[in-house]
Design an enzyme around this catalytic site. Structure first.
Site, mmCIF file in Angstrom:
data_model
loop_
_atom_site.group_PDB
_atom_site.id
_atom_site.type_symbol
_atom_site.label_atom_id
_atom_site.label_comp_id
_atom_site.label_asym_id
_atom_site.label_seq_id
_atom_site.Cartn_x
_atom_site.Cartn_y
_atom_site.Cartn_z
ATOM 1 N N HIS A 22 0.825 -1.208 0.000
ATOM 2 C CA HIS A 22 0.000 0.000 0.000
ATOM 3 C C HIS A 22 0.861 1.261 0.000
ATOM 4 C CE1 HIS A 22 -4.089 -1.772 0.875
ATOM 5 N NE2 HIS A 22 -3.277 -2.819 0.945
ATOM 6 N N ASP A 114 -5.696 6.009 2.243
ATOM 7 C CA ASP A 114 -5.926 4.657 1.767
ATOM 8 C C ASP A 114 -7.377 4.262 2.029
ATOM 9 O OD1 ASP A 114 -5.946 1.670 1.754
ATOM 10 O OD2 ASP A 114 -3.778 1.905 1.532
#
Length: 456
Positions: A22, A114
């Site tokens: 990520h 995110d």
């Protein structure tokens, strides 16, 4: 902290979920923002900050807390406990960071967060900031999860074929594993479905893909949310080369064995090597590790196999020594450099989205042996939608056997290999580059984002 003189157009805090897969795409997106005149602060957890190696380049690093500063996710009693503690402590410390930057004379205009951390949008809105969500999975997978969240895809599944608006027909086994195998890993299921819990409040929706790769589903999702495609988020050296010496992501949690890997590849003929890696997170069952090792050995191709130190005990006894003439086993490697090497002929992968996009963007045919979450859907796209590889299917025990791997590798690597796969790989490589070239679809989206932040 001394007050800074504001010389940038805008200031974004970028908040990734604390894992390598990520951090990489969000860090690369951050570099694009800086190139367009924005200032970016990457907010990572205290625990993750201790293990990051390398240089973030023009990106400032700051820390927030997930409530587990000594051990991160592994310190939590469960996945659910980790996410709840991260929500509470993360919200508080993210807010404090924003206030600290404001008092230093460098106020934040936007939080890019995110999608796994939707509470960050609530923090942004409370402080009057623009909120932008960043999806690190494909638009196809996001669309499926959205339909689950909205109750438009009822679980558990009752039919072998599934029709999702905006998508091609899917067999149940082509869906993300948390949907197909409903009830498995409930903590992860809740985290993924909750990505959409407050999406109606968000100002921007970014997806790490490019328009021509997922055109139909992007058009469908753009009707329900302010979706923009900003990928592929690879270092500039592998795409448009506009960001100077941008050859890697910059921050690594594992140290690559670069010299040994590249010297070994340099000694091999063009297109002769299978690169096998299951990423930075996956843990193979011992039986599956043995099948992968034997599949590579039986393929009779040269192979570069990545097996993290914590996983190497699962390899067959004396495997490294007995295959030394054909293979090299390392604990970690510079994946982009490996995929771009002339000796590469095939990538044996679990089909995580970052690995899939990297191989596609570099024109490398794939053999995909998916494990879980989004990987079965990515494998479906690789084989049947984009035509850039083959899916190695598991047996009734969920194990991909050596014979299957040997067959798939042979079909992609052999002298009479599937030319259509290689031609498609080259086509998508060119289209990926076009997306981030000046004036390309992804480049325009980033330009628009920074311009609107500046105007406001």
């Amino acid at each position: 902290m001394e007050k800074e003189k504001r010389t940038h157009k805008s200031h974004c805090i970028v908040l990734p979920y604390p894992s390598q897969g990520h951090i990489n795409p969000m860090l690369q997106f951050s570099k694009r923002l800086v190139h367009n005149g924005a200032k970016v602060t990457l907010a990572v957890t205290c625990f993750i900050s201790k293990s990051l190696l390398g240089d973030s380049g023009p990106i400032t690093i700051e820390t927030i807390s997930d409530g587990y500063d000594e051990g991160g996710f592994a310190q939590a009693e469960s996945g659910a406990a980790y996410m709840e503690r991260f929500r509470v402590v993360g919200s508080e410390t993210l807010g404090s960071l924003i206030e600290k930057l404001k008092s230093s004379g460098c106020p934040v205009d936007c939080v890019v967060y995110d999608a796994f951390l939707p509470w960050a949008l609530d923090v942004a809105k409370k402080l009057g900031l623009v909120g932008a969500v960043f999806f690190t999975q494909s638009c196809t997978v996001n669309n499926i999860h959205y339909h689950v969240h909205q109750g438009m895809l009822t679980l558990p599944l009752s039919e072998p074929e599934v029709v999702v608006p905006g998508l091609f027909p899917l067999q149940a086994c082509d869906l993300p594993s948390l949907v197909y195998l409903y009830g498995s890993y409930p903590d992860f299921f809740n985290m993924i479905v909750n990505q959409f819990s407050n999406i109606e409040k968000v100002d921007w929706v970014f997806c790490n893909t490019f328009y021509k790769l997922e055109e139909k589903v992007v058009d469908w999702m753009a009707k329900i949310c302010p979706l923009r495609t900003i990928g592929p988020t690879l270092p500039s050296a592998y795409l448009d080369k506009r960001l100077g010496d941008d050859k890697d992501y910059g921050l690594n949690m594992l140290m690559p064995v670069t010299g040994v890997c590249m010297e070994w590849l340099d000694s091999k003929p063009n297109g002769s090597v299978v690169y096998a890696s299951y990423g930075s997170f996956a843990k193979l069952e011992p039986e599956q590790m043995e099948e992968v090792a034997w599949g590579l050995r039986r393929s009779n191709a040269y192979f570069l196999m990545v097996v993290r130190e914590s996983e190497q005990a699962k390899l067959p006894q004396n495997f490294k020594e007995e295959t030394a003439e054909k293979g090299l086993v390392v604990s970690w490697c510079p994946q982009l450099e490996v995929l771009a090497h002339r000796a590469l002929g095939c990538f044996l992968t679990h089909g995580g989205w970052n690995s899939t996009l990297e191989a596609l963007s570099l024109g490398v045919p794939m053999v995909v042996a998916p494990l879980w979450i989004d990987q079965p859907t990515n494998a479906k796209c690789v084989e049947d939608v984009w035509g850039i590889g083959l899916r190695a299917r598991a047996d009734d025990k969920g194990i991909v056997r050596r014979e299957v791997l040997e067959d798939c590798i042979g079909k992609v690597m052999g002298s009479d290999g599937l030319k259509e796969i290689k031609n498609n790989a080259l086509k998508w490589k060119n289209l990926a580059r076009e997306a981030v070239d000046e004036g390309g679809s992804s480049d325009k989206c980033i330009d628009e984002f920074v311009a609107k932040l500046t105007a406001s």
